[in-house]
Design a protein around this motif. Structure first.
Motif, PDB file in Angstrom:
ATOM      1  N   VAL A  33      50.426 -23.569 -69.129  1.00  0.00           N
ATOM      2  CA  VAL A  33      50.663 -23.414 -67.692  1.00  0.00           C
ATOM      3  C   VAL A  33      52.128 -23.734 -67.412  1.00  0.00           C
ATOM      4  CG1 VAL A  33      49.934 -24.093 -65.383  1.00  0.00           C
ATOM      5  CG2 VAL A  33      48.282 -24.123 -67.273  1.00  0.00           C
ATOM      6  N   VAL A  34      52.853 -22.746 -66.891  1.00  0.00           N
ATOM      7  CA  VAL A  34      54.312 -22.872 -66.730  1.00  0.00           C
ATOM      8  C   VAL A  34      54.747 -22.258 -65.403  1.00  0.00           C
ATOM      9  CG1 VAL A  34      54.681 -22.788 -69.234  1.00  0.00           C
ATOM     10  CG2 VAL A  34      54.742 -20.669 -67.896  1.00  0.00           C
ATOM     11  N   PRO A  35      55.952 -22.616 -64.916  1.00  0.00           N
ATOM     12  CA  PRO A  35      56.463 -21.961 -63.716  1.00  0.00           C
ATOM     13  C   PRO A  35      56.870 -20.528 -63.999  1.00  0.00           C
ATOM     14  CG  PRO A  35      57.849 -23.836 -64.384  1.00  0.00           C
ATOM     15  CD  PRO A  35      56.853 -23.622 -65.451  1.00  0.00           C
ATOM     16  N   GLY A  36      56.806 -19.697 -62.965  1.00  0.00           N
ATOM     17  CA  GLY A  36      57.201 -18.303 -63.119  1.00  0.00           C
ATOM     18  C   GLY A  36      57.487 -17.679 -61.772  1.00  0.00           C
ATOM     19  N   ALA A  70      47.596 -28.731 -59.510  1.00  0.00           N
ATOM     20  CA  ALA A  70      46.400 -29.519 -59.823  1.00  0.00           C
ATOM     21  C   ALA A  70      45.143 -28.660 -59.733  1.00  0.00           C
ATOM     22  CB  ALA A  70      46.306 -30.718 -58.882  1.00  0.00           C
ATOM     23  N   THR A  71      45.086 -27.779 -58.729  1.00  0.00           N
ATOM     24  CA  THR A  71      43.920 -26.920 -58.555  1.00  0.00           C
ATOM     25  C   THR A  71      43.747 -25.968 -59.732  1.00  0.00           C
ATOM     26  OG1 THR A  71      44.114 -27.017 -56.143  1.00  0.00           O
ATOM     27  CG2 THR A  71      42.850 -25.188 -57.061  1.00  0.00           C
ATOM     28  N   ILE A  72      44.843 -25.352 -60.154  1.00  0.00           N
ATOM     29  CA  ILE A  72      44.763 -24.415 -61.281  1.00  0.00           C
ATOM     30  C   ILE A  72      44.381 -25.143 -62.562  1.00  0.00           C
ATOM     31  CG2 ILE A  72      46.179 -22.931 -62.776  1.00  0.00           C
ATOM     32  CD1 ILE A  72      47.552 -21.922 -60.227  1.00  0.00           C
ATOM     33  N   LEU A  73      44.941 -26.323 -62.777  1.00  0.00           N
ATOM     34  CA  LEU A  73      44.579 -27.094 -63.966  1.00  0.00           C
ATOM     35  C   LEU A  73      43.090 -27.431 -63.967  1.00  0.00           C
ATOM     36  CD1 LEU A  73      47.632 -29.530 -64.224  1.00  0.00           C
ATOM     37  CD2 LEU A  73      47.110 -27.619 -65.734  1.00  0.00           C
ATOM     38  N   GLN A  74      42.555 -27.806 -62.812  1.00  0.00           N
ATOM     39  CA  GLN A  74      41.123 -28.111 -62.733  1.00  0.00           C
ATOM     40  C   GLN A  74      40.276 -26.870 -62.969  1.00  0.00           C
ATOM     41  OE1 GLN A  74      39.891 -30.712 -59.397  1.00  0.00           O
ATOM     42  NE2 GLN A  74      42.074 -31.096 -59.072  1.00  0.00           N
ATOM     43  N   THR A  75      40.739 -25.728 -62.468  1.00  0.00           N
ATOM     44  CA  THR A  75      39.994 -24.479 -62.644  1.00  0.00           C
ATOM     45  C   THR A  75      39.852 -24.116 -64.119  1.00  0.00           C
ATOM     46  OG1 THR A  75      40.788 -23.656 -60.514  1.00  0.00           O
ATOM     47  CG2 THR A  75      39.948 -22.017 -62.064  1.00  0.00           C
ATOM     48  N   LEU A  76      40.848 -24.454 -64.916  1.00  0.00           N
ATOM     49  CA  LEU A  76      40.813 -24.135 -66.345  1.00  0.00           C
ATOM     50  C   LEU A  76      39.861 -25.021 -67.138  1.00  0.00           C
ATOM     51  CD1 LEU A  76      44.644 -23.507 -66.847  1.00  0.00           C
ATOM     52  CD2 LEU A  76      42.830 -21.789 -66.949  1.00  0.00           C
ATOM     53  N   GLN A  77      39.422 -26.127 -66.549  1.00  0.00           N
ATOM     54  CA  GLN A  77      38.408 -27.003 -67.146  1.00  0.00           C
ATOM     55  C   GLN A  77      38.745 -27.455 -68.569  1.00  0.00           C
ATOM     56  OE1 GLN A  77      34.957 -27.940 -65.760  1.00  0.00           O
ATOM     57  NE2 GLN A  77      36.430 -27.823 -64.096  1.00  0.00           N
ATOM     58  N   PRO A  78      39.905 -28.027 -68.779  1.00  0.00           N
ATOM     59  CA  PRO A  78      40.256 -28.487 -70.133  1.00  0.00           C
ATOM     60  C   PRO A  78      39.546 -29.787 -70.496  1.00  0.00           C
ATOM     61  CG  PRO A  78      41.940 -29.175 -68.600  1.00  0.00           C
ATOM     62  CD  PRO A  78      40.976 -28.340 -67.803  1.00  0.00           C
ATOM     63  N   ALA A 357      37.336 -37.904 -78.144  1.00  0.00           N
ATOM     64  CA  ALA A 357      36.129 -38.601 -78.603  1.00  0.00           C
ATOM     65  C   ALA A 357      35.842 -39.848 -77.769  1.00  0.00           C
ATOM     66  CB  ALA A 357      36.273 -38.963 -80.071  1.00  0.00           C
ATOM     67  N   GLN A 358      36.891 -40.416 -77.209  1.00  0.00           N
ATOM     68  CA  GLN A 358      36.705 -41.598 -76.368  1.00  0.00           C
ATOM     69  C   GLN A 358      36.109 -41.239 -75.019  1.00  0.00           C
ATOM     70  OE1 GLN A 358      40.588 -43.408 -76.212  1.00  0.00           O
ATOM     71  NE2 GLN A 358      40.702 -43.642 -78.441  1.00  0.00           N
ATOM     72  N   ARG A 359      36.148 -39.934 -74.676  1.00  0.00           N
ATOM     73  CA  ARG A 359      35.545 -39.447 -73.437  1.00  0.00           C
ATOM     74  C   ARG A 359      34.688 -38.243 -73.777  1.00  0.00           C
ATOM     75  NH1 ARG A 359      39.981 -39.605 -68.558  1.00  0.00           N
ATOM     76  NH2 ARG A 359      40.967 -41.593 -69.069  1.00  0.00           N
ATOM     77  N   PRO A 360      33.461 -38.453 -74.284  1.00  0.00           N
ATOM     78  CA  PRO A 360      32.623 -37.346 -74.753  1.00  0.00           C
ATOM     79  C   PRO A 360      32.415 -36.304 -73.664  1.00  0.00           C
ATOM     80  CG  PRO A 360      31.686 -39.464 -75.369  1.00  0.00           C
ATOM     81  CD  PRO A 360      32.812 -39.753 -74.422  1.00  0.00           C
ATOM     82  N   ALA A 361      32.463 -35.041 -74.085  1.00  0.00           N
ATOM     83  CA  ALA A 361      32.244 -33.928 -73.168  1.00  0.00           C
ATOM     84  C   ALA A 361      31.407 -32.876 -73.875  1.00  0.00           C
ATOM     85  CB  ALA A 361      33.575 -33.328 -72.720  1.00  0.00           C
ATOM     86  N   THR A 362      30.777 -32.000 -73.099  1.00  0.00           N
ATOM     87  CA  THR A 362      29.906 -30.982 -73.684  1.00  0.00           C
ATOM     88  C   THR A 362      30.566 -29.608 -73.710  1.00  0.00           C
ATOM     89  OG1 THR A 362      28.925 -30.582 -71.503  1.00  0.00           O
ATOM     90  CG2 THR A 362      27.841 -32.204 -72.927  1.00  0.00           C
ATOM     91  N   ARG A 363      31.704 -29.470 -73.031  1.00  0.00           N
ATOM     92  CA  ARG A 363      32.363 -28.161 -73.001  1.00  0.00           C
ATOM     93  C   ARG A 363      33.017 -27.863 -74.356  1.00  0.00           C
ATOM     94  NH1 ARG A 363      34.140 -30.583 -68.460  1.00  0.00           N
ATOM     95  NH2 ARG A 363      36.248 -30.859 -69.276  1.00  0.00           N
ATOM     96  N   PRO A 364      33.240 -26.556 -74.687  1.00  0.00           N
ATOM     97  CA  PRO A 364      33.996 -26.214 -75.897  1.00  0.00           C
ATOM     98  C   PRO A 364      35.371 -26.846 -75.836  1.00  0.00           C
ATOM     99  CG  PRO A 364      32.942 -24.264 -74.958  1.00  0.00           C
ATOM    100  CD  PRO A 364      32.791 -25.363 -73.954  1.00  0.00           C
ATOM    101  N   LEU A 365      35.914 -27.162 -76.999  1.00  0.00           N
ATOM    102  CA  LEU A 365      37.217 -27.833 -77.076  1.00  0.00           C
ATOM    103  C   LEU A 365      38.296 -26.960 -76.443  1.00  0.00           C
ATOM    104  CD1 LEU A 365      38.830 -30.218 -78.051  1.00  0.00           C
ATOM    105  CD2 LEU A 365      39.011 -29.137 -80.298  1.00  0.00           C
ATOM    106  N   ALA A 366      39.029 -27.537 -75.496  1.00  0.00           N
ATOM    107  CA  ALA A 366      40.083 -26.808 -74.790  1.00  0.00           C
ATOM    108  C   ALA A 366      41.254 -27.725 -74.565  1.00  0.00           C
ATOM    109  CB  ALA A 366      39.563 -26.267 -73.455  1.00  0.00           C
ATOM    110  N   LEU A 367      42.431 -27.187 -74.693  1.00  0.00           N
ATOM    111  CA  LEU A 367      43.669 -27.946 -74.538  1.00  0.00           C
ATOM    112  C   LEU A 367      44.577 -27.214 -73.587  1.00  0.00           C
ATOM    113  CD1 LEU A 367      45.909 -30.014 -75.453  1.00  0.00           C
ATOM    114  CD2 LEU A 367      46.426 -28.395 -77.282  1.00  0.00           C
ATOM    115  N   ILE A 368      45.165 -27.968 -72.657  1.00  0.00           N
ATOM    116  CA  ILE A 368      46.189 -27.392 -71.779  1.00  0.00           C
ATOM    117  C   ILE A 368      47.491 -28.096 -72.045  1.00  0.00           C
ATOM    118  CG2 ILE A 368      46.996 -27.292 -69.390  1.00  0.00           C
ATOM    119  CD1 ILE A 368      44.306 -26.545 -68.493  1.00  0.00           C
ATOM    120  N   ALA A 369      48.556 -27.323 -72.166  1.00  0.00           N
ATOM    121  CA  ALA A 369      49.887 -27.888 -72.317  1.00  0.00           C
ATOM    122  C   ALA A 369      50.771 -27.321 -71.224  1.00  0.00           C
ATOM    123  CB  ALA A 369      50.460 -27.544 -73.683  1.00  0.00           C
TER     124      ALA A 369
END
Length: 369
Positions: A33-36, A70-78, A357-369
């Motif tokens: 997620v970057v400015p454009g 913040a809204t877009i980051l939440q929408t991506l559900q990382p 792992a310290q915050r277990p989640a059920t969603r597929p592994l996702a990373l946002i940078a």
């Protein structure tokens, strides 16, 4: 926010990470997620958020809407967020992480306090440092690319901290790409010229004037090739200015065809371009201070006691008084054995897996940078 059409090390790190994850860890979904110029999904997980261009910013943009980010980051559900700065994107990452209940990592790419002092005066350093310190203390974890910046973060009171050096594409930056005769012919240089090179942004912190001063003091047979960095430089007969090179293969070939690499930023966080030069088989002249001083020693180059014109000139002369061939080979060997991207990204994915792992989640592994 340091992602732009002509940006340097931060963008190369982000793009290298995307390529590595796609090849080595296809189980990880990575969004960038970057400015454009507009808000849109450009494909393959690249999201741009509309932001105004900075005046005289060479394509950089200033994110302004904390809510939108913040809204877009939440929408991506990382499951984990890596923030590359502590301004609007960083604060939005913290808000999104809190809302989602996921860890947020701050990757420290910039010493904001040192830059404030350089650009605005010493009076600006203390308040900027306090802001910088308070911001990084809020992250679940902070990654520093060098011991130099790690010590600054520790001074700022950051305790959850890991040092993870950056890497280099040792196939792209390779001595075999060198064609010295062709480059010298194109630049109109005689074979006896000793050609130093620097590639980077035309930013004040790069200390370009000191590099120019150094080669002017030395005179013949020294020349300095500035790739991208010469836009706002004071021109000299000893200096050759080349536009920003978008083609990474051409850039790699240009660097490999020179005799040595010159760097003068004493507050460099890491110095990714130094690794690229070493991988290309170039000895490096650089300052003792900062991230560059951690990458360079007498085996692979020459350190300057002070990164001003006289200090750099002294170090350049000392380097060329030595046999450059073994130094070049040692530089290449060090880049290959210590600084491949595998080491960087394997370290990061281990760290991020531990934090998830310290915050277990059920969603597929996702990373946002």
């Amino acid at each position: 926010m340091m992602y732009a059409p002509k940006s340097g090390g931060v963008k190369r790190y982000l793009m290298a990470k995307r390529a590595w994850l796609q090849k080595r860890r296809p189980d990880i979904q990575h969004s960038l997620v970057v400015p454009g110029p507009r808000t849109q999904v450009e494909g393959d997980g690249l999201v741009t958020i509309a932001a105004a261009r900075l005046p005289f910013g060479d394509g950089y943009r200033m994110p302004a809407s904390l809510t939108k980010w913040a809204t877009i980051l939440q929408t991506l559900q990382p499951q984990i967020i890596e923030a590359g700065d502590v301004f609007v994107p960083g604060h939005a990452a913290l808000e999104a992480g809190e809302a989602l209940g996921v860890p947020v990592v701050g990757f420290c790419h910039t010493d904001a306090a040192a830059l404030a002092a350089l650009h605005f005066g010493e009076w600006a350093e203390a308040p900027t440092f306090n802001f910088w310190a308070q911001a990084y203390q809020r992250f679940d974890h902070v990654v520093a690319p060098s011991r130099h910046i790690a010590s600054r973060l520790e001074e700022a009171g950051v305790e959850r901290l890991t040092v993870q050096s950056l890497g280099v594409d040792t196939e792209l930056f390779h001595p075999s790409r060198a064609d010295r005769a062709r480059l010298f012919k194109r630049l109109g240089l005689s074979p006896d010229i000793r050609l130093l090179v620097f590639a980077g942004r035309p930013a004040r912190e790069k200390n370009i004037e000191s590099m120019i001063d150094a080669v002017e003091r030395l005179g013949d047979p020294y020349r300095l090739l500035l790739v991208g960095a010469g836009k706002d430089a004071r021109y000299s007969s000893q200096v050759i200015v080349h536009d920003y090179e978008r083609d990474p293969i051409k850039l790699a070939g240009m660097i490999a065809s020179c005799d040595a690499f010159l760097h003068a930023n004493e507050n460099e966080i890491f110095g990714l371009v130094v690794l690229e030069a070493m991988a290309a088989g170039l000895p490096v002249v650089g300052p003792m201070r900062g991230g560059v001083g951690e990458l360079v020693d007498a085996t692979v180059g020459q350190l300057a006691r002070v990164a001003d014109g006289p200090g750099l000139a002294e170090a350049i002369e000392a380097l060329f008084a030595r046999d450059l061939e073994p130094i070049s080979k040692a530089a290449r060997h060090r880049a290959e054995t210590r600084h491949g991207w595998d080491t960087t990204f394997e370290g990061l994915t281990r760290l991020y897996s531990q934090l998830i792992a310290q915050r277990p989640a059920t969603r597929p592994l996702a990373l946002i940078a």
